[in-house]
Design a protein around this motif. Sequence first.
Motif, PDB file in Angstrom:
ATOM      1  N   ALA A  51     -52.062   2.469 -17.755  1.00  0.00           N
ATOM      2  CA  ALA A  51     -50.779   2.155 -18.401  1.00  0.00           C
ATOM      3  C   ALA A  51     -49.890   3.397 -18.509  1.00  0.00           C
ATOM      4  CB  ALA A  51     -51.007   1.548 -19.780  1.00  0.00           C
ATOM      5  N   ASP A  52     -50.445   4.511 -18.964  1.00  0.00           N
ATOM      6  CA  ASP A  52     -49.643   5.730 -19.120  1.00  0.00           C
ATOM      7  C   ASP A  52     -49.172   6.256 -17.772  1.00  0.00           C
ATOM      8  OD1 ASP A  52     -49.911   5.667 -21.849  1.00  0.00           O
ATOM      9  OD2 ASP A  52     -51.555   7.118 -21.925  1.00  0.00           O
ATOM     10  N   LYS A  53     -50.037   6.198 -16.778  1.00  0.00           N
ATOM     11  CA  LYS A  53     -49.675   6.712 -15.454  1.00  0.00           C
ATOM     12  C   LYS A  53     -48.621   5.825 -14.797  1.00  0.00           C
ATOM     13  CE  LYS A  53     -53.918   9.264 -14.368  1.00  0.00           C
ATOM     14  NZ  LYS A  53     -53.242  10.571 -14.223  1.00  0.00           N
ATOM     15  N   LEU A  54     -48.733   4.524 -14.993  1.00  0.00           N
ATOM     16  CA  LEU A  54     -47.732   3.616 -14.438  1.00  0.00           C
ATOM     17  C   LEU A  54     -46.403   3.743 -15.160  1.00  0.00           C
ATOM     18  CD1 LEU A  54     -50.030   0.520 -13.867  1.00  0.00           C
ATOM     19  CD2 LEU A  54     -48.753   1.723 -12.079  1.00  0.00           C
ATOM     20  N   ALA A  55     -46.445   4.030 -16.462  1.00  0.00           N
ATOM     21  CA  ALA A  55     -45.202   4.262 -17.208  1.00  0.00           C
ATOM     22  C   ALA A  55     -44.464   5.470 -16.637  1.00  0.00           C
ATOM     23  CB  ALA A  55     -45.507   4.471 -18.683  1.00  0.00           C
ATOM     24  N   ALA A  56     -45.208   6.526 -16.333  1.00  0.00           N
ATOM     25  CA  ALA A  56     -44.604   7.735 -15.761  1.00  0.00           C
ATOM     26  C   ALA A  56     -44.050   7.447 -14.370  1.00  0.00           C
ATOM     27  CB  ALA A  56     -45.636   8.856 -15.699  1.00  0.00           C
ATOM     28  N   LEU A  57     -44.783   6.663 -13.587  1.00  0.00           N
ATOM     29  CA  LEU A  57     -44.317   6.326 -12.239  1.00  0.00           C
ATOM     30  C   LEU A  57     -43.083   5.429 -12.300  1.00  0.00           C
ATOM     31  CD1 LEU A  57     -45.047   6.800  -9.266  1.00  0.00           C
ATOM     32  CD2 LEU A  57     -46.349   4.661  -9.325  1.00  0.00           C
ATOM     33  N   ALA A  58     -43.012   4.558 -13.292  1.00  0.00           N
ATOM     34  CA  ALA A  58     -41.828   3.713 -13.472  1.00  0.00           C
ATOM     35  C   ALA A  58     -40.594   4.550 -13.761  1.00  0.00           C
ATOM     36  CB  ALA A  58     -42.058   2.706 -14.600  1.00  0.00           C
ATOM     37  N   GLU A  59     -40.781   5.642 -14.487  1.00  0.00           N
ATOM     38  CA  GLU A  59     -39.662   6.557 -14.748  1.00  0.00           C
ATOM     39  C   GLU A  59     -39.176   7.192 -13.446  1.00  0.00           C
ATOM     40  OE1 GLU A  59     -37.899   7.140 -17.506  1.00  0.00           O
ATOM     41  OE2 GLU A  59     -39.052   5.524 -18.425  1.00  0.00           O
ATOM     42  N   GLN A  60     -40.103   7.562 -12.596  1.00  0.00           N
ATOM     43  CA  GLN A  60     -39.725   8.111 -11.282  1.00  0.00           C
ATOM     44  C   GLN A  60     -38.962   7.076 -10.469  1.00  0.00           C
ATOM     45  OE1 GLN A  60     -42.948  10.009  -9.084  1.00  0.00           O
ATOM     46  NE2 GLN A  60     -43.996  10.519 -10.992  1.00  0.00           N
ATOM     47  N   ALA A  61     -39.420   5.841 -10.524  1.00  0.00           N
ATOM     48  CA  ALA A  61     -38.742   4.764  -9.796  1.00  0.00           C
ATOM     49  C   ALA A  61     -37.318   4.561 -10.325  1.00  0.00           C
ATOM     50  CB  ALA A  61     -39.541   3.474  -9.902  1.00  0.00           C
ATOM     51  N   SER A  62     -37.131   4.698 -11.635  1.00  0.00           N
ATOM     52  CA  SER A  62     -35.794   4.555 -12.227  1.00  0.00           C
ATOM     53  C   SER A  62     -34.837   5.615 -11.699  1.00  0.00           C
ATOM     54  CB  SER A  62     -35.876   4.637 -13.751  1.00  0.00           C
ATOM     55  OG  SER A  62     -36.558   3.534 -14.285  1.00  0.00           O
ATOM     56  N   VAL A  63     -35.361   6.805 -11.505  1.00  0.00           N
ATOM     57  CA  VAL A  63     -34.541   7.887 -10.935  1.00  0.00           C
ATOM     58  C   VAL A  63     -34.080   7.503  -9.531  1.00  0.00           C
ATOM     59  CG1 VAL A  63     -34.577  10.277 -10.113  1.00  0.00           C
ATOM     60  CG2 VAL A  63     -35.618   9.699 -12.319  1.00  0.00           C
ATOM     61  N   LEU A  64     -34.977   6.902  -8.766  1.00  0.00           N
ATOM     62  CA  LEU A  64     -34.650   6.528  -7.395  1.00  0.00           C
ATOM     63  C   LEU A  64     -33.672   5.362  -7.335  1.00  0.00           C
ATOM     64  CD1 LEU A  64     -38.025   6.899  -5.449  1.00  0.00           C
ATOM     65  CD2 LEU A  64     -36.188   8.554  -5.786  1.00  0.00           C
ATOM     66  N   THR A  65     -33.780   4.400  -8.253  1.00  0.00           N
ATOM     67  CA  THR A  65     -32.822   3.291  -8.233  1.00  0.00           C
ATOM     68  C   THR A  65     -31.417   3.786  -8.580  1.00  0.00           C
ATOM     69  OG1 THR A  65     -33.387   2.692 -10.521  1.00  0.00           O
ATOM     70  CG2 THR A  65     -34.512   1.482  -8.748  1.00  0.00           C
ATOM     71  N   ALA A  66     -31.344   4.830  -9.399  1.00  0.00           N
ATOM     72  CA  ALA A  66     -30.037   5.430  -9.696  1.00  0.00           C
ATOM     73  C   ALA A  66     -29.517   6.221  -8.495  1.00  0.00           C
ATOM     74  CB  ALA A  66     -30.147   6.343 -10.917  1.00  0.00           C
ATOM     75  N   ARG A  67     -30.429   6.833  -7.773  1.00  0.00           N
ATOM     76  CA  ARG A  67     -30.042   7.645  -6.611  1.00  0.00           C
ATOM     77  C   ARG A  67     -29.683   6.775  -5.419  1.00  0.00           C
ATOM     78  NH1 ARG A  67     -34.539  11.771  -5.280  1.00  0.00           N
ATOM     79  NH2 ARG A  67     -33.888  12.480  -7.355  1.00  0.00           N
ATOM     80  N   TYR A  68     -30.398   5.659  -5.242  1.00  0.00           N
ATOM     81  CA  TYR A  68     -30.180   4.762  -4.103  1.00  0.00           C
ATOM     82  C   TYR A  68     -29.919   3.336  -4.608  1.00  0.00           C
ATOM     83  CZ  TYR A  68     -32.773   8.621  -1.916  1.00  0.00           C
ATOM     84  OH  TYR A  68     -33.210   9.852  -1.506  1.00  0.00           O
ATOM     85  N   PRO A  69     -28.787   3.112  -5.266  1.00  0.00           N
ATOM     86  CA  PRO A  69     -28.548   1.815  -5.916  1.00  0.00           C
ATOM     87  C   PRO A  69     -28.413   0.638  -4.963  1.00  0.00           C
ATOM     88  CG  PRO A  69     -26.564   3.164  -5.943  1.00  0.00           C
ATOM     89  CD  PRO A  69     -27.663   4.047  -5.467  1.00  0.00           C
TER      90      PRO A  69
END
Length: 217
Positions: A51-69
Amino acid sequence: MHLSACLRSVLFLLAGALAVPALAQTAGQEVHELQRHWAEIQYRTPEKQRADKLAALAEQASVLTARYPDNAAVWTWSGIIRASHAGAKGGIGALPIVKAAKADLEKAIEIDGSVLDGAAYTSLGSLYYQVPGWPIGFGDDKKAETFLLKGLEYGAEDMDANYFYADYLFQQKDYAKARTYADRAEHGPADLERPVASEGRLGQIKQLQVKIQQKLH
């Protein structure tokens, strides 16, 4: 216009023309990294740590959705990671996460649902049959089947698309049909660029086949 000025203009136009492929390649590479990290967490990380590791990875994914909308693959993987995070977290506290996953997958479909062999449709369908229905969640078996079948339109031989439809059919107690799709999933081509994910999914397929066989005897 002087020759040097003309040359600068040509180079400027070339740079603009090359910018889009370069961006796509960069986005593709970053999506591949998300996929790789997700597989390591999902299949090779102790359950209590997921759960904690996936939460951190979800944050990384959020950065990418902002970068490549406008990149459907990025939104698809953001949704998949959030859905996995919700599953690992469990309980009522996972509902906002799974709703965010649903929104990400819907965004991917809005941009281009065909990418990644229709993975956004397949993933959204899997949410609809696994999430509780109203008034707790948005679960809906009819919508689940609609999206799962749409995913199969784009990925008829895809391991994931066939596995999730087989699992859905198992939940619906249609065991004979579930066996057909589980067998298709088992023989679907493995993704050579994602060996951990392919190996992990194959393990889940075999577990499902055992459960189906038990129901058929």
